[in-house]
Design a protein around this motif. Structure first.
Motif: not given
Lengths: 290, 233
Positions: B4-8
């Protein structure tokens, strides 16, 4: 006695049609919480398309099949164009959308077809069959037999296939259904398609008996809705029994009391039942631990 | 396996997950602990695709699944046991389980059913009862069993211990270890930090939508900040 039998037969015939309309309501309601008031329009489309295709020279079975296909497409379009975009709206909004859709379809039918009453030849002749002094039209057997076949097919679908259970699961918990990998958009489309097909079949079956026109859907939707409510909204067996009861009430009301008031008599009884049993005769009063 | 990358993600203007990076390797049990409202459930729902994301990426086995529909993610063998069990109340226990195998069109259901009934014998005893009538603990077992029916490569568990008696919590966590032993990768979200960290390999601590610290589960159990904030020590 002959009178009684006559009223019972005609009540069951009309009741079977109401039951099919009520089943259509039930399937869509279960899958989506939407009470689809355009359900009667599927019946109208079934009858009208068959009439016009038959008049254009197609054999009756082909015309009927075409009518069912057209109704299925209309059902899918209704779901896709009117319900799906408003998916997150509260059920009341969706119900109002279906009422709008039914008015639109009726208007469209006036333009595409006409405003006349139309009939179809009965499937196996008009020679009445005499049973106990009552005269029974062969078409009534078609109606009753088809209703039974459709009901058994639906029962098998919901109880013995994984896809059927996926529809029930979507009805029970849409969120969890998505999490187990059920494509709920497909389930919704399937429900509308099946309901439309059932409505259209009812329309084809009943046209030789009651005639059809662009606006037969309104009253049928009302009767079918009342049947579904009487049986308990969401319960398929309730829908069938509710439909048959409404049909019988009308026939006996018209026969023994006054045919002018047949609709009023049926609705009075329904109101009475719902007053005592707000969930309907077979309504769910489910308990669930959380 | 899962990156999971930089999830918002959030609800309307409220951002519940604010740029989270997490990775889970094959065969691991990784836990995400945090207080109520820290964004744990939102994150897990975003992985399954039932919560829209506003930024970042989710990679599963190297593929970007951020834009896939929930059923397409289940088809890639990601299963979730949601918060609050979410069983199909009016359906029987066995039907609930069979629906777990929906992504395979119910193939091999019998074999999976046997496996799940051996982990949770109480479900077998009540296989034809309505799921809505089960106790909370039994519903939790059913929800886990339903997720296992899909034969998941990655199992997402959202607060499986919530509202359960301690003995049931142990039983559930024991089942999680069995699943890992059988080859599943587990991502476990818990408010019960002690229980979660004691069975996990690694852990992340989330605070108001951001990862506050992460590391080896054993180290986190010893960490003074974690101890005071989450273990009540």
């Amino acid at each position: 006695m002959a009178d009684f039998l006559q009223f019972a037969f005609s009540g069951l015939t009309v009741g079977a049609i109401y039951a099919l309309v009520a089943l259509g309501f039930t399937i869509i309601y279960n899958a989506s919480d939407v009470v689809n008031f355009a359900q009667g329009e599927f019946v109208m489309i079934g009858g009208m398309v068959t009439v016009f295709a038959y008049a254009a020279g197609l054999p009756l079975p082909v015309a009927a099949l075409l009518a069912v296909i057209v109704a299925v497409f209309v059902g899918l379009a209704l779901e896709w164009l009117a319900i799906e975009p408003a998916r997150d709206a509260p059920p009341v909004t969706l119900i109002i959308i279906t009422i709008g859709a039914s008015i639109f379809l009726r208007g469209l039918a006036q333009v595409v077809f006409d405003k006349q009453f139309h009939s179809l030849p009965a499937f196996s002749g008009d020679e009445p069959i005499r049973i106990g002094g009552a005269a029974l039209l062969p078409q009534s057997f078609w109606v009753l037999g088809s209703a039974i076949v459709i009901f058994l097919a639906l029962y098998a679908f919901f109880n013995h296939t994984l896809t059927g259970k996926a529809v029930l699961a979507t009805a029970a918990n849409r969120f969890a259904a998505r999490l187990v990998g059920i494509n709920t958009t497909f389930v919704m489309a399937l429900s509308f398609a099946v309901s439309a097909a059932i409505g259209a079949i009812a329309g084809v079956l009943v046209t030789p008996i009651t005639l059809t026109s662009y606006d037969v859907g309104t009253l049928l939707a009302l009767k079918g809705f009342a049947s579904a409510m009487l049986g308990g909204m969401g319960n398929p067996i309730g829908a069938v029994i509710g439909g048959l009861l409404v049909g019988l009430l009308e026939a006996f009301g018209a026969g023994y009391i006054n045919s002018e008031y047949k609709d009023a008599i049926a609705f009075l009884v329904i109101l009475g039942v719902l007053f005592v049993m707000p969930q309907g005769l077979f309504g769910r009063s489910h308990t669930e631990r959380v | 396996m899962l990156t999971i990358e930089n999830l918002t993600s959030g609800y309307g203007r409220i951002e519940a997950v604010k740029g989270v990076d997490i990775h889970v390797e094959k065969g691991e049990i990784v836990t995400l602990v945090g207080a109520n409202g820290a964004g744990k459930t939102t994150l897990l729902r975003a992985i399954s695709g039932v919560q829209p994301i506003t930024g970042g990426r989710i990679l599963f086995e190297g593929e970007d699944i951020s834009r896939l529909k929930p059923h397409q993610r289940v088809a890639r063998a990601i299963a979730q046991v949601p918060e609050g069990r979410q069983v199909f109340g009016p359906l029987t226990i066995e039907d609930n389980l069979r629906l777990g195998a929906y992504r395979r069109n119910g193939k091999n259901s019998a074999r999976y059913l046997e496996r799940i009934y051996s982990i949770f014998p109480v479900l077998k005893a009540r296989r034809n009862s309505i799921a809505g009538g089960l106790s909370g603990g039994q519903q939790q077992m059913l929800a886990i069993g339903r997720a296992l029916m899909s034969g998941p490569k990655l199992l997402l568990l959202d607060e499986p211990s919530m509202g359960l008696a301690p003995i049931l919590v142990d039983q559930i966590l024991e089942a999680v270890k069995v699943m890992r032993a059988e080859g599943a990768t587990v991502f476990l979200v818990e408010q019960n930090a002690f229980a979660a960290l004691s069975i996990a390999d690694r852990g992340y601590v989330i605070e108001t939508g951001k990862i506050a610290f992460s590391g080896n589960a054993r180290d986190l159990l010893e960490d003074e900040r974690v101890k005071s904030a989450y273990l009540g020590l």
